[in-house]
Design a protein around this motif. Structure first.
Motif, PDB file in Angstrom:
ATOM      1  N   LEU A  95       0.829  -1.207   0.000  1.00  0.00           N
ATOM      2  CA  LEU A  95       0.000   0.000   0.000  1.00  0.00           C
ATOM      3  C   LEU A  95       0.862   1.256   0.000  1.00  0.00           C
ATOM      4  CD1 LEU A  95      -2.727   1.424   0.117  1.00  0.00           C
ATOM      5  CD2 LEU A  95      -2.700   1.147   2.609  1.00  0.00           C
TER       6      LEU A  95
ATOM      7  N   LEU B  55      -3.941  -2.089  -6.179  1.00  0.00           N
ATOM      8  CA  LEU B  55      -4.112  -0.849  -5.428  1.00  0.00           C
ATOM      9  C   LEU B  55      -3.959   0.381  -6.305  1.00  0.00           C
ATOM     10  CD1 LEU B  55      -2.160  -1.919  -2.244  1.00  0.00           C
ATOM     11  CD2 LEU B  55      -4.534  -1.134  -2.244  1.00  0.00           C
TER      12      LEU B  55
ATOM     13  N   SER C 120      -5.190   3.572  -3.622  1.00  0.00           N
ATOM     14  CA  SER C 120      -3.936   4.299  -3.451  1.00  0.00           C
ATOM     15  C   SER C 120      -4.147   5.807  -3.493  1.00  0.00           C
ATOM     16  CB  SER C 120      -2.922   3.880  -4.513  1.00  0.00           C
ATOM     17  OG  SER C 120      -3.476   4.014  -5.811  1.00  0.00           O
TER      18      SER C 120
END
Length: 345
Positions: free
Chosen positions: A84, A143, A162
């Motif tokens: 992440l 993400l 994101s």
């Protein structure tokens, strides 16, 4: 011929970190003006001769100082970071510089064992993170997408993104110098950058495996290959050979133990004698590098692209400098890019 630049932000013995970064910024602006395709920076930790510890920070700096070429990481060492965190950093870079950001990711640590342990947390987690590289790569890609990732919790799904409203995403590349990395890139349908500047023994085999096992994807319908190579170009071959000498000595010393200080100036390297084993390492490095006049290096480039069938060559300009050079500059590295660009038809 598509040419790009890999920059490790080398630190000479006459330079501070600030000087090395200033030299990198000058080099990036020069590459942007000369028409190079992309400019990547690498991730290394606790290495005295390399100032590139945080690719995302360097990419942001370079993006703000350039306007045309693609910029990115070559690469982010994924086991050192939470997926992440990587996705957020490069999604923000893409939002700031849409259509220009590359995210090259690798499985190697880019650090010594102690630095790796501190980066990754508790002892033992590092091995699991390395083994989980393909899964973490999937997480980063998901993400970065507009839909994000759905995490299933006991009380329902939780969506992770994101950035709140991504319109475009960075292009993701797999970096490596082994058959393992070639297979990961192929099975996931991603572009593959082979670190020929690090190891040249398996270049042909890895590229052949990547092409033979490639699975087309939406963003990469056909295999895409890059090759990195250490390069020094000068007006004369003797000058080019002198400018690469400190790099050869540094690699020879490092091969026998921990990172061996900053990059020597040419004057100091010329007064240093290597051991027999160190000399063997240096000769191997020199044989794999592109060193010489513009015409000589251009001929070697054509030979490389023909032999390995790559779509793009990424030059790592490794020239050092003579004593008395302004510390915040890297004239040998700048000359490498300028002379070669001027020699292209």
């Amino acid at each position: 011929m598509r040419l790009s630049v890999l920059d490790l932000a080398p630190v000479r013995t006459d330079q501070s970190s600030a000087d090395a970064l200033a030299a990198t910024m000058r080099l990036a602006q020069l590459a942007d003006g000369l028409g190079y395709t992309r400019y990547w920076v690498a991730e290394h930790h606790n290495v005295p001769s390399v100032a590139a510890t945080s690719p995302a920070v360097l990419v942001a700096m370079i993006g703000a100082a350039t306007s045309r070429m693609r910029i990115g990481s070559g690469g982010v060492m994924l086991p050192n970071h939470a997926p992440l965190a990587v996705a957020e950093q490069f999604a923000l870079l893409e939002a700031a510089h849409p259509g220009r950001i590359d995210l090259g990711v690798g499985r190697a640590p880019g650090a010594d064992p102690v630095a790796s342990m501190v980066l990754r947390g508790p002892v033992g987690r590092g091995e699991r993170d390395v083994d989980a590289f393909p899964d973490h790569l999937d997480d980063v890609i998901a993400l970065l997408g507009a839909a994000g990732v759905s995490v299933q919790l006991p009380d329902g799904a939780y969506i992770l993104k994101s950035t709140p409203h991504a319109l475009t995403a960075p292009r993701v590349f797999v970096l490596g110098s082994s058959l393992y990395s070639a297979r990961v890139a192929a099975t996931k349908g991603l572009p593959y950058a082979f670190g020929h500047h690090l190891f040249g023994e398996h270049t042909a085999e890895a590229l052949a495996l990547y092409r033979s096992e490639f699975v087309p994807s939406e963003l990469t319908p056909e295999p895409v290959t890059l090759l990195t190579v250490n390069t020094v170009v000068a007006e004369t071959r003797s000058e080019a050979t002198a400018l690469i000498l400190p790099h050869l000595h540094l690699q020879a010393r490092t091969a026998a133990g921990p990172p061996a200080g900053r990059l020597d100036l040419v004057d100091d390297a010329q007064r240093t004698t290597l051991t027999t084993d160190q000399g063997r390492v240096a000769q191997g490095e020199l044989a794999r590098a592109l060193v010489g006049t513009p015409a000589e290096v251009l001929a070697r480039l054509h030979e490389l692209t023909s032999r390995f069938g790559v779509d793009e060559v990424m030059l790592n300009p490794v020239a050092s400098a003579w004593r008395g050079t302004e510390p915040a500059t890297a004239p040998g590295r700048e000359a490498t890019l300028r002379l070669l660009a001027e020699a292209l038809p």
